[in-house]
Scaffold this motif. Structure first.
Motif, short mmCIF file in Angstrom:
data_model
loop_
_atom_site.label_atom_id
_atom_site.label_comp_id
_atom_site.label_asym_id
_atom_site.label_seq_id
_atom_site.Cartn_x
_atom_site.Cartn_y
_atom_site.Cartn_z
N ALA A 25 -43.88 -73.65 13.14
CA ALA A 25 -42.76 -73.53 14.23
C ALA A 25 -43.37 -74.07 15.45
O ALA A 25 -44.44 -73.78 15.85
N SER A 26 -42.69 -75.15 15.89
CA SER A 26 -43.06 -75.75 17.25
C SER A 26 -42.49 -75.05 18.23
O SER A 26 -41.44 -74.72 18.44
N LEU A 32 -44.83 -82.88 27.28
CA LEU A 32 -45.13 -83.92 26.23
C LEU A 32 -43.69 -84.78 26.39
O LEU A 32 -43.73 -85.80 26.09
N ARG A 33 -42.76 -83.83 26.39
CA ARG A 33 -41.26 -84.85 26.46
C ARG A 33 -41.22 -85.69 27.50
O ARG A 33 -40.93 -86.96 27.49
N ARG A 34 -41.74 -85.11 28.75
CA ARG A 34 -41.66 -86.12 29.82
C ARG A 34 -42.63 -87.34 29.64
O ARG A 34 -42.16 -88.54 30.04
N GLU A 35 -43.60 -87.01 28.96
CA GLU A 35 -44.64 -88.13 28.80
C GLU A 35 -43.96 -89.15 27.95
O GLU A 35 -44.07 -90.43 28.01
N TRP A 82 -44.89 -84.93 13.41
CA TRP A 82 -43.82 -85.85 13.92
C TRP A 82 -43.14 -85.10 15.10
O TRP A 82 -42.80 -83.88 15.15
N PRO A 83 -43.16 -85.53 16.47
CA PRO A 83 -42.80 -84.69 17.56
C PRO A 83 -41.09 -84.54 17.72
O PRO A 83 -40.35 -85.64 17.77
N GLY A 84 -40.61 -83.63 16.88
CA GLY A 84 -39.22 -83.51 16.54
C GLY A 84 -38.56 -82.94 17.78
O GLY A 84 -39.06 -82.63 18.87
N ARG A 85 -37.26 -82.52 17.65
CA ARG A 85 -36.45 -82.23 18.49
C ARG A 85 -36.96 -80.58 19.11
O ARG A 85 -36.66 -80.54 20.43
N ALA A 86 -37.30 -79.68 18.38
CA ALA A 86 -37.61 -78.36 18.83
C ALA A 86 -38.95 -78.66 19.87
O ALA A 86 -38.92 -77.83 20.71
N LEU A 87 -39.72 -79.64 19.70
CA LEU A 87 -40.92 -79.57 20.44
C LEU A 87 -40.51 -80.55 22.02
O LEU A 87 -40.94 -80.05 22.63
N VAL A 88 -39.89 -81.44 21.60
CA VAL A 88 -39.66 -82.42 22.56
C VAL A 88 -38.15 -82.92 23.15
O VAL A 88 -37.97 -83.66 23.97
N GLY A 89 -37.21 -82.18 22.20
CA GLY A 89 -35.76 -82.54 22.62
C GLY A 89 -35.29 -84.00 21.86
O GLY A 89 -36.23 -84.66 21.19
N ASP A 90 -34.04 -84.16 21.88
CA ASP A 90 -33.58 -85.24 21.36
C ASP A 90 -34.09 -86.55 22.02
O ASP A 90 -34.42 -87.51 21.21
N ASP A 91 -34.29 -86.62 23.27
CA ASP A 91 -34.53 -87.93 23.99
C ASP A 91 -35.95 -88.19 23.66
O ASP A 91 -36.51 -89.21 23.60
#
Length: 193
Positions: A25-26, A32-35, A82-91
């Motif tokens: 579970a992420s 990380l998303r912003r980066e 893999w940095p997925g949606r739960a971790l970093v959002g769609d974008d």
């Protein structure tokens, strides 16, 4: 037809395979998303005017940015999978895909099964995945499946990389939500005149 069945079986197996995250579970990671989004923005800025007739200086800038981003993506994937949606959002997940698309061949191939599992788990875009699949196959000297990859010929003309079972490419593209091949080619030729 055999290719469609094989693709369906692979996607079903991947779906059962579960999430691509290293830790299960992420947790959402806004930093990380912003980066990733900032790296995406830089990737696109440096590629403005991309084409067959780029200056050596522009090519060197792109290569330097890609090398920096690839190094960072390797660290992110080593830590998170893999940095997925739960971790970093769609974008953020989309940004990760684009950065991997511009990485070295070995890293792209390493990320392909991670992204496949993420797609099956709803953590990444299927459209993004097929672009990576085609890119990896092209770099391995194999025909692509979805017709997403073009190259430049020696004369600077845009050329579609060969497509496996080309007669059925539009069916595969439609199944994943991509436009017909004729529309794709027209769009690519307008972008890279």
């Amino acid at each position: 037809m055999r290719l469609l069945v094989t693709t369906a079986v692979l996607l079903a197996v991947a779906f059962v395979g579960g999430c691509a995250s290293r830790s299960g579970a992420s947790r959402h990671d806004p930093a990380l998303r912003r980066e990733l989004v900032a790296m995406f923005d830089m990737d696109q800025r440096v590629r403005q005017g991309f084409g067959a007739r780029m200056s050596d200086e522009t090519v060197a800038k792109i290569q330097a940015v890609d090398a920096r981003h690839t190094s960072r993506m390797k660290a992110i994937v080593a830590k998170h999978g893999w940095p997925g949606r739960a971790l970093v959002g769609d974008d953020g997940s989309h940004a990760a895909w684009l950065l991997v698309q511009h990485a070295d061949s070995a890293f792209m191939a390493q990320c392909l099964p991670l992204m496949e599992r993420a797609v099956a788990a709803g953590q990444a875009s299927g459209k993004d995945y097929v672009y990576l699949l085609d890119r990896v196959r092209m770099q391995q000297g194999k025909p692509q499946i979805y017709g997403t990859q073009f190259t430049f010929a020696a004369d600077g003309q845009l050329v579609l990389h060969p497509v496996e079972d080309a007669e059925h490419v539009d069916e595969r593209r439609r199944a994943i939500g991509l436009p017909p091949m004729a529309e794709q080619e027209k769009m690519m030729r307008e972008i890279y005149r």
